[in-house]
Scaffold this motif. Structure first.
Motif, mmCIF file in Angstrom:
data_model
loop_
_atom_site.group_PDB
_atom_site.id
_atom_site.type_symbol
_atom_site.label_atom_id
_atom_site.label_comp_id
_atom_site.label_asym_id
_atom_site.label_seq_id
_atom_site.Cartn_x
_atom_site.Cartn_y
_atom_site.Cartn_z
ATOM 1 N N THR A 1 -12.203 4.944 -2.798
ATOM 2 C CA THR A 1 -11.118 3.973 -2.811
ATOM 3 C C THR A 1 -11.617 2.602 -3.259
ATOM 4 O OG1 THR A 1 -11.388 3.229 -0.516
ATOM 5 C CG2 THR A 1 -10.026 5.192 -0.894
ATOM 6 N N CYS B 1 -0.038 1.167 -1.439
ATOM 7 C CA CYS B 1 -0.642 2.182 -2.301
ATOM 8 C C CYS B 1 0.439 2.741 -3.213
ATOM 9 C CB CYS B 1 -1.297 3.287 -1.476
ATOM 10 S SG CYS B 1 -0.160 4.217 -0.415
ATOM 11 N N ARG C 1 -4.070 -3.814 -1.293
ATOM 12 C CA ARG C 1 -3.608 -2.643 -2.034
ATOM 13 C C ARG C 1 -4.789 -1.694 -2.200
ATOM 14 N NH1 ARG C 1 -2.550 -1.507 -7.831
ATOM 15 N NH2 ARG C 1 -3.349 -3.600 -8.307
ATOM 16 N N THR D 1 -7.085 6.425 3.625
ATOM 17 C CA THR D 1 -6.310 5.338 4.226
ATOM 18 C C THR D 1 -6.983 4.839 5.498
ATOM 19 O OG1 THR D 1 -4.200 6.048 3.287
ATOM 20 C CG2 THR D 1 -4.112 4.827 5.362
#
Length: 283
Positions: free
Chosen positions: A54, A108, A67, A84
């Motif tokens: 990520t 997202c 974000r 997440t």
């Protein structure tokens, strides 16, 4: 790398859905992702060789704390569960301060995803399903061939797609799920979750397995997005209580545990996280 000028960026690798390092599902988190090109993000995700990598970048929504760009080795996806939670864990640990007390708001590809902060770890609210309803006959046939089982052993099935594309099937027991030996030749096109129940009074109520070769993931160790979709299906169909625990990763030598809690109409999926690597990445 195609970025013209590289710089050091804060980096963490977080093990998710475990309190014990190295037995959950790791996610690579680049905490200063702004300015990295899409192509370089994809290349870094291929290089880490994890199910997801990520990149934390500035939000476009005034409600969000950040974000999150989420990449598998096969490309970007709009949402995933353990990235997440692992990214929120790394962001908080690096000094991030949520706009809302006790809750991180992630932006997202699916929109805004709230992440609750508690003594037991973090939990995200299950997003609305993009696709639901029973699977088609042809898809069930492909799943049975891929799992190497007779189709009659599938006792329930449903689309539970909240972004990655999950289809799900239920077998009669957790033992049947653990005994599966999928045929990779026939699994190649499937993004599939398989779930089965443990006997009553077991500490964990279900065992799940997740397969996603089109995303570059042969078998995912512990999968929050799948559990979120499974919970919406199983609770809605009366196949599971409103609160339960899911084990995953057993066949890969992992010990992931995901908690499902219902609060009103909302379902929350959570668990513990632990940071295993801290440092910098040049990109």
């Amino acid at each position: 790398m195609t970025t013209p000028s590289r710089r050091r960026r804060r980096f963490a690798q977080v093990d998710v859905f475990t309190e014990v390092p190295y037995v959950g599902n790791p996610v690579a988190v680049v905490l200063d992702g702004d300015g990295i090109s899409d192509r370089d993000m994809a290349q870094i995700a291929q290089w880490t060789n994890l199910s997801e990598t990520t990149f934390v970048v500035p939000p476009t929504s005034g409600e969000a704390d950040y974000r999150l760009r989420i990449f598998t080795p096969g490309g970007e996806i709009p949402f995933a569960g353990h990235p997440t939670l692992g990214s929120a864990h790394a962001w908080l640990e690096s000094g991030g301060t949520p706009k809302k007390p006790g809750e991180v708001t992630q932006e997202c590809g699916l929109g805004l995803v709230p992440v609750r902060i508690s003594e037991d770890g973090l939990g995200f609210r299950a997003p609305a399903l993009r696709r639901s309803g029973p699977l088609e006959d042809g898809h069930l046939d492909r799943i049975a061939r891929g799992l190497g089982i007779d189709r009659a052993r599938i006792v329930g099935h449903q689309w539970v797609d909240n972004g990655p594309g999950w289809a799900a099937v239920q077998l009669a027991s957790a033992d049947e799920v653990l005994a599966l030996k999928p045929d990779e030749q026939h699994m190649g096109e499937l993004v599939l979750g398989v779930v089965g129940a443990y006997p009553e009074d077991s500490p964990v109520q279900f065992e799940a397995r997740a397969f996603a070769l089109p995303k570059g993931v042969r078998e995912d160790p512990v999968t929050g997005s799948l559990t979120a979709g499974l919970a919406q299906w199983l609770i809605g169909a009366g196949k599971a209580p409103r609160d339960f625990r899911v084990g995953q990763g057993t066949c890969l030598g992992r010990q992931g545990v995901l908690t499902v809690e219902s609060h009103g109409e909302d379902i929350w999926v959570g668990g513990a996280s632990v940071t295993c690597v801290r440092g910098t990445l040049e990109a």
